[in-house]
Design an enzyme around this catalytic site. Structure first.
Site, PDB file in Angstrom:
ATOM      1  CG  ASP A 196      52.689 -68.471 -89.993  1.00  0.00           C
ATOM      2  OD1 ASP A 196      52.397 -69.554 -90.509  1.00  0.00           O
ATOM      3  OD2 ASP A 196      53.812 -68.228 -89.499  1.00  0.00           O
ATOM      4  CD  GLU A 355      52.320 -75.145 -86.865  1.00  0.00           C
ATOM      5  OE1 GLU A 355      53.230 -74.966 -86.026  1.00  0.00           O
ATOM      6  OE2 GLU A 355      52.526 -75.133 -88.089  1.00  0.00           O
TER       7      GLU A 355
END
Length: 465
Positions: A196, A355
């Protein structure tokens, strides 16, 4: 693994060190400077077995003859990418093979294994550089078993105490650092398990803020920061925020941070226990503190998970916060960057959205990139949409980053984008399954160029090793 007589050194956290540069010359020429090994692709030649190099075969370390006529596989097996030590330590290094695995010792035998991200693995895969037995050579002392050195014994590689075979031990454990037989891997750019990544250009350097990976259920609690002047050599700034000790309302699931600069402060937005929080600092590397004492976006505030924040400050100075899993949201932030009007929260229409919303602006066009599918799937990938406004509506443009099984690249997504200063050169940072045996909780971070067509659409990203 059995403990040494003095016990295993406790390793609480990994800390990357920056090694001094050294001169590296070709095979059979003058060796590197003593007691240091430059990072990057290198080969290690035995001091006392002429023409033999440290190499792996069937995942076990050994020494073997390597020449210019050796096969490509043998040359590759004798080439390692040297990185700052995974467990930290001044002057310590780690060695990654072309297949992504790392040299580590287990039961004193040296072998290749996938980085498990544990303190034990990081320590077992870290070696501290010492002077060798002859001028210009080096020895490699075990990080967590001081007094044991990486040495060849019957053509196998072990970590043995220096009292073993005193007459030959110094030579058996000494190596000349040479240029690599083949080019090493360029990535992952962060050595270890990180996911991420949020990349940003701040205060004259590039910064990456990732999720610290390798935990079952993504249960980590710490956020770290890395910085670079060139997108190649990265400095580990250590932990900048620890939920377990610094945040009252969340202790785990520290995921997917983002950062913004405004009001002469840095604003660090992060996921904690499926809430979104904000912390502030006067430095991009912290320390960060929680000004609210509560979530900025609490769990259950809207449908889906309240995770994956992204802060975007437009060219007109207005700031926005995007977030979501299953549903995508945006809200303008107030000038204090730590509050907003809940009545202005919008739900975005983004085809296939899962997401990781990330917005950037090029010219007058706003680009919304986001991740599709599940982070545990090899089909996790990046799609994007465009708009003339940071609030939309958004026009879907398709996929720009996806797996390449021919290179062993799976699940490349959870992206962020940065522009090089004073240019139209762009880069995309993202994670993928760690190569070769990673999965949705064992991921690594890398960067590739992001290029545009003449009409402003984004070209498919070519994922590389």
């Amino acid at each position: 693994m059995p403990l040494s007589p003095t016990g295993r050194r406790t390793v609480a956290r990994a800390a990357t060190v920056v090694l001094a540069a050294a001169v590296v010359t070709a095979h059979n020429a003058q060796p590197a400077n003593a007691a240091e090994i430059p990072t990057g692709a290198r080969s290690l030649q035995s001091v006392n077995v002429s023409g033999s190099y440290l190499r792996h075969a069937d995942y076990l370390g050994g020494i073997a003859a390597v020449t210019s006529s050796s096969s490509a596989q043998v040359k590759s097996d004798a080439t390692f990418t040297v990185t700052p030590g995974l467990a930290g330590g001044a002057g310590c290094v780690s060695f990654q093979a072309a297949n992504g695995m790392w040299l580590r010792h287990r039961d004193y035998r040296v072998r290749l294994e996938t980085n498990a991200g544990t303190a034990t693995f990081l320590a077992d895969a870290t070696f501290c550089v010492r002077d060798g037995s002859v001028s210009g050579s080096v020895r490699l002392e075990s990080f967590n078993y001081p007094g044991r050195f990486l040495r060849h014994r019957d053509n196998q590689i072990w970590i043995d105490p220096s009292t073993t075979n005193a007459g030959t031990f110094a030579a058996d454990s000494s190596w000349r650092v040479t240029t690599p037989w083949v080019a090493g891997r360029r990535s992952p750019i962060l050595k270890g398990l990180y996911a991420d990544p949020n990349i940003a250009y701040l205060n004259g350097r590039y910064y990456i803020y990732p999720t610290t990976d390798g935990y079952n259920g993504w249960s980590g609690s710490r956020f770290k920061a890395f910085s670079s002047a060139d997108l190649v050599n990265w400095t580990d700034h250590g932990t900048i925020l620890d939920l377990a000790t610094q945040i009252d309302w969340a202790a785990d699931r520290a995921w997917a941070p983002t950062i913004a600069y405004r009001n002469s402060r840095y604003y660090f937005y992060f996921s904690g226990a499926t809430n979104i929080g904000v912390a502030t600092s006067t430095s991009p590397t912290g320390p960060f503190t929680d000004p609210l004492g509560r979530p900025l976006v609490p769990a259950g505030f809207r449908s889906g998970q309240m995770i994956d924040p992204h802060s975007f400050v437009d060219t007109d100075g207005k700031a926005y916060l995007y977030w979501g899993n299953g549903y995508a949201y945006v809200v303008p932030l107030n000038t204090d960057m730590i509050s907003y009007d809940t009545a202005q929260v919008r739900t975005l229409s983004l085809p296939n959205f899962r997401e990781a919303p990330f917005v950037f602006k090029r010219g007058s066009t706003y680009y919304m990139t986001y991740s599709v599918d599940d982070t545990g799937s090899e089909n996790y990938h990046v799609e994007y949409s465009t708009s003339t406004s940071p609030l939309g509506p958004w026009t879907h443009r398709g996929t720009i980053l996806s797996k390449n099984l021919g290179l062993g690249i799976k699940g490349p997504a959870h992206q962020s984008v940065v522009k090089a200063p004073d240019s139209d050169t762009w880069y995309i940072a993202y994670h993928r399954f760690a190569i070769p045996a990673g999965n949705g909780t064992n991921r690594e971070t890398t960067i590739d160029p992001l290029r545009f067509n003449a009409d402003g659409t984004i070209q498919p990203v070519v994922p590389t090793l």
